[in-house]
Design a protein around this motif. Structure first.
Motif, short mmCIF file in Angstrom:
data_model
loop_
_atom_site.label_atom_id
_atom_site.label_comp_id
_atom_site.label_asym_id
_atom_site.label_seq_id
_atom_site.Cartn_x
_atom_site.Cartn_y
_atom_site.Cartn_z
N ASP A 2 1.12 -1.28 -0.11
CA ASP A 2 -0.04 0.26 0.04
C ASP A 2 0.84 1.22 -0.09
O ASP A 2 1.98 1.15 -0.40
CB ASP A 2 -0.90 -0.03 1.11
CG ASP A 2 -0.37 0.03 2.49
OD1 ASP A 2 1.18 0.17 2.53
OD2 ASP A 2 -0.85 -0.50 3.64
N LEU A 3 0.24 2.12 0.30
CA LEU A 3 0.94 3.80 0.20
C LEU A 3 2.15 3.59 1.37
O LEU A 3 3.22 4.26 0.95
CB LEU A 3 0.25 4.66 0.60
CG LEU A 3 -0.44 5.41 -0.72
CD1 LEU A 3 -1.53 6.47 -0.17
CD2 LEU A 3 0.60 5.95 -1.71
N GLU A 14 5.94 9.51 6.07
CA GLU A 14 4.49 9.39 5.60
C GLU A 14 3.86 10.95 5.92
O GLU A 14 2.95 11.40 5.04
CB GLU A 14 3.55 8.46 6.43
CG GLU A 14 4.02 7.10 6.09
CD GLU A 14 2.94 6.05 6.40
OE1 GLU A 14 1.66 6.57 6.41
OE2 GLU A 14 3.22 5.06 7.01
N PRO A 18 1.49 12.56 -0.05
CA PRO A 18 1.65 11.96 -1.31
C PRO A 18 2.42 12.87 -2.32
O PRO A 18 3.21 12.28 -3.33
CB PRO A 18 0.13 11.95 -1.72
CG PRO A 18 -0.62 12.56 -0.92
CD PRO A 18 0.04 12.87 0.43
N ALA A 39 -1.19 3.86 -6.66
CA ALA A 39 -1.39 3.55 -5.28
C ALA A 39 -2.47 4.65 -4.63
O ALA A 39 -3.12 4.63 -3.60
CB ALA A 39 -0.17 3.50 -4.60
N VAL A 40 -1.91 5.90 -4.96
CA VAL A 40 -2.66 7.27 -4.54
C VAL A 40 -4.21 6.99 -4.89
O VAL A 40 -5.11 7.27 -4.05
CB VAL A 40 -2.17 8.46 -4.95
CG1 VAL A 40 -3.22 9.64 -4.68
CG2 VAL A 40 -0.89 8.92 -4.59
N ARG A 42 -5.95 4.46 -5.73
CA ARG A 42 -6.30 3.23 -5.04
C ARG A 42 -6.78 3.41 -3.55
O ARG A 42 -7.87 2.75 -2.74
CB ARG A 42 -5.34 1.85 -4.97
CG ARG A 42 -6.05 0.59 -4.54
CD ARG A 42 -4.80 -0.56 -4.69
NE ARG A 42 -5.19 -1.87 -4.58
CZ ARG A 42 -4.75 -2.68 -3.26
NH1 ARG A 42 -3.72 -1.73 -2.66
NH2 ARG A 42 -5.16 -3.97 -3.31
N HIS A 43 -5.83 4.33 -2.98
CA HIS A 43 -5.99 4.71 -1.54
C HIS A 43 -7.22 5.75 -1.34
O HIS A 43 -7.60 6.24 -0.07
CB HIS A 43 -4.67 5.27 -0.85
CG HIS A 43 -4.77 5.33 0.47
ND1 HIS A 43 -4.49 4.13 1.30
CD2 HIS A 43 -4.60 6.21 1.32
CE1 HIS A 43 -4.59 4.48 2.66
NE2 HIS A 43 -4.54 5.97 2.68
N VAL A 45 -7.03 8.96 -2.32
CA VAL A 45 -6.75 10.25 -2.28
C VAL A 45 -7.09 11.09 -3.43
O VAL A 45 -7.08 10.64 -4.31
CB VAL A 45 -5.20 10.40 -2.22
CG1 VAL A 45 -4.53 11.86 -2.30
CG2 VAL A 45 -4.49 9.67 -0.95
#
Length: 356
Positions: A2-3, A14, A18, A39-40, A42-43, A45
Motif C-alpha cells: 500500500d502507500l 508519511e 503523497p 497507489a494514490v 487506490r487509497h 486520495v
C-alpha cells in the motif's frame, strides 16, 4: 502493498504526504510515478485532473504493451521477461512500473517474424545489436512515439534471442530462463546489476516477489542462482531490498548466498569468458562486448530472409538483415567519412541480395 510500503521504499516520511512521495518517485526512476499514482488512486486520495490524466495515460501504455504481447504471442512463440511477468504479482489496481516490453524468442527466425509483425505499426526507430562469441545472439530494439511526446517516455519493445547477456567478461550469455516465473523474475532482476546500480523499483519488485505464494524452497533458489552465475548480484539485490523493505520469504536466500557469491567471484577471476571475433565480424569489432548496428536504411521485400548476413569491407562490416541494413560499430560516435563509406559499400555491386 500500500502507500505505507511506498513511503518506506522511497525513504519519504508519511507525514510529508503523497506530493512529496510522487516527487521522490520521479527522482528515482521515470516509471515509478505510475506506481505511486495508482497507489494514490487506490487509497482514495483526491487527485487533480492532471494527475488523473497522467495515470490514465500510464494505464493505456500498460494496456498497449499487453496488446502487443497478446498479438505477437498468438503467432510466434515468445516469452516476456520481467515487465508483464512481474506485474502479475502486484495487487489489483497497482500499476507495476514498466518502461518497455522485453520479449524472448528461441531463434533468429522467430525474432524476425516478431519484428515484421511489429513493423506493421511503423516504428520510429529500428535498431539491431549483435552479442556473443562464438555463438551469435541478436537484440532488436523498436520505438514508437508515446501518447504525450512531451511528458511520457517512448514506447519501446526489445526482441532478443538471449534472456541474460552477462557482463561480457566473466559471466557468459545464458539464452533461456527457468520455467518458474518467480525464479526467472528474480534472476532477471539480479542481472540488471551488470547494466546499472539497483534502485527503488528493484526493491519493490523483490518485496512483491517475497510475498507471493507458492514460494520455491531456499535450496531450489540457491541452485538456480548458482547455475545462472548470479549469486553476487542477487545477494546484493536482497541486501539492497532489506535496507528499504522486507524481502519476505526471500529473506533466507540472502544469507544462503554468502558462500556461493564468494565462489562465483573467485570463478570469474580465474575463468573469464573466452572472447574472440564474432562470426564473420572483424576482430577489431568484437572484443566480447556488444556490437551495435548503426541504421543505414530500412528494406522491404526480403520476405525470404530468416537470418542476417555480415559483409566485410576494409576494417568495417555491414549487417544485412531482413528489415534493414546497418554499419556495425562499437563507439557511440561515427565519423561522417566512415558513414559515407558504408553507404557507398551498401550501394556497390559487392552487396548481393541473397538469402543467408
Amino acid at each position: 502493498m500500500d502507500l505505507a510500503t511506498l513511503y518506506e521504499a522511497l525513504g519519504v516520511p508519511e507525514e510529508a504526504g503523497p506530493a512529496e512521495l510522487l516527487f521522490a518517485a520521479r527522482r528515482q526512476h521515470y516509471t515509478l510515478p505510475y506506481l505511486v499514482l495508482s497507489a494514490v488512486a487506490r487509497h482514495g486520495v483526491e487527485m487533480s485532473d492532471a494527475a488523473r490524466a497522467e495515470l490514465d495515460r500510464a494505464r493505456r501504455r500498460a494496456r498497449r504493451y499487453e496488446s502487443v504481447l497478446a498479438e505477437v504471442s498468438a503467432q510466434v512463440a515468445v516469452r516476456p521477461v520481467k515487465g508483464p511477468l512481474l506485474a502479475r504479482y502486484y495487487p489489483d489496481g497497482l500499476l507495476r512500473p514498466q518502461g518497455d516490453l522485453d520479449l524472448l524468442v528461441d531463434n533468429e527466425r522467430d525474432l524476425w517474424r516478431v519484428v515484421r509483425l511489429l513493423m506493421e505499426d511503423e516504428p520510429l526507430y529500428l535498431g539491431v545489436s549483435m552479442l556473443g562469441t562464438p555463438t551469435r545472439h541478436l537484440v532488436v530494439t523498436m520505438t514508437w512515439t508515446p501518447e504525450d511526446s512531451l511528458l511520457d517516455p517512448e514506447i519501446r519493445v526489445e526482441v532478443a534471442t538471449a534472456a541474460l547477456v552477462g557482463d561480457y567478461r566473466g559471466v557468459p550469455i545464458r539464452p533461456a530462463l527457468p520455467d518458474d516465473a518467480l525464479v526467472a523474475n528474480l534472476l532477471a532482476l539480479g542481472e540488471e546489476r551488470f547494466q546499472r546500480p539497483f534502485h527503488a523499483r528493484d526493491a519493490i519488485d523483490v518485496h512483491v516477489l517475497g510475498q507471493a505464494q507458492p514460494q520455491p524452497s531456499t535450496a531450489q533458489l540457491v541452485a538456480a542462482v548458482e547455475e545462472y552465475r548470479l549469486a553476487p548480484e542477487v545477494r546484493e539485490l536482497l541486501a539492497f531490498t532489506a535496507e528499504r523493505l522486507s524481502p519476505g520469504a526471500l529473506t533466507a536466500l540472502g544469507e544462503a548466498l554468502q558462500a556461493p557469491a564468494a565462489r562465483e567471484l573467485s570463478r570469474r577471476t580465474a575463468h573469464p569468458v573466452s572472447v574472440g571475433p564474432t562470426r564473420q565480424v572483424p576482430a577489431a569489432l568484437a572484443d566480447g562486448s556488444p556490437v551495435y548496428g548503426m541504421p543505414l536504411r530500412r528494406v522491404a521485400g526480403r520476405s525470404g530472409w530468416e537470418g542476417v548476413r555480415t559483409h566485410l569491407f576494409g576494417d568495417d562490416a555491414l549487417l544485412l538483415t531482413p528489415v534493414g541494413d546497418y554499419l556495425l560499430v562499437t563507439d557511440e560516435v561515427v565519423g561522417q567519412e566512415r558513414y559515407d563509406a558504408a553507404l557507398r559499400e551498401l550501394e556497390s555491386d559487392r552487396i548481393a541480395e541473397e538469402t543467408p
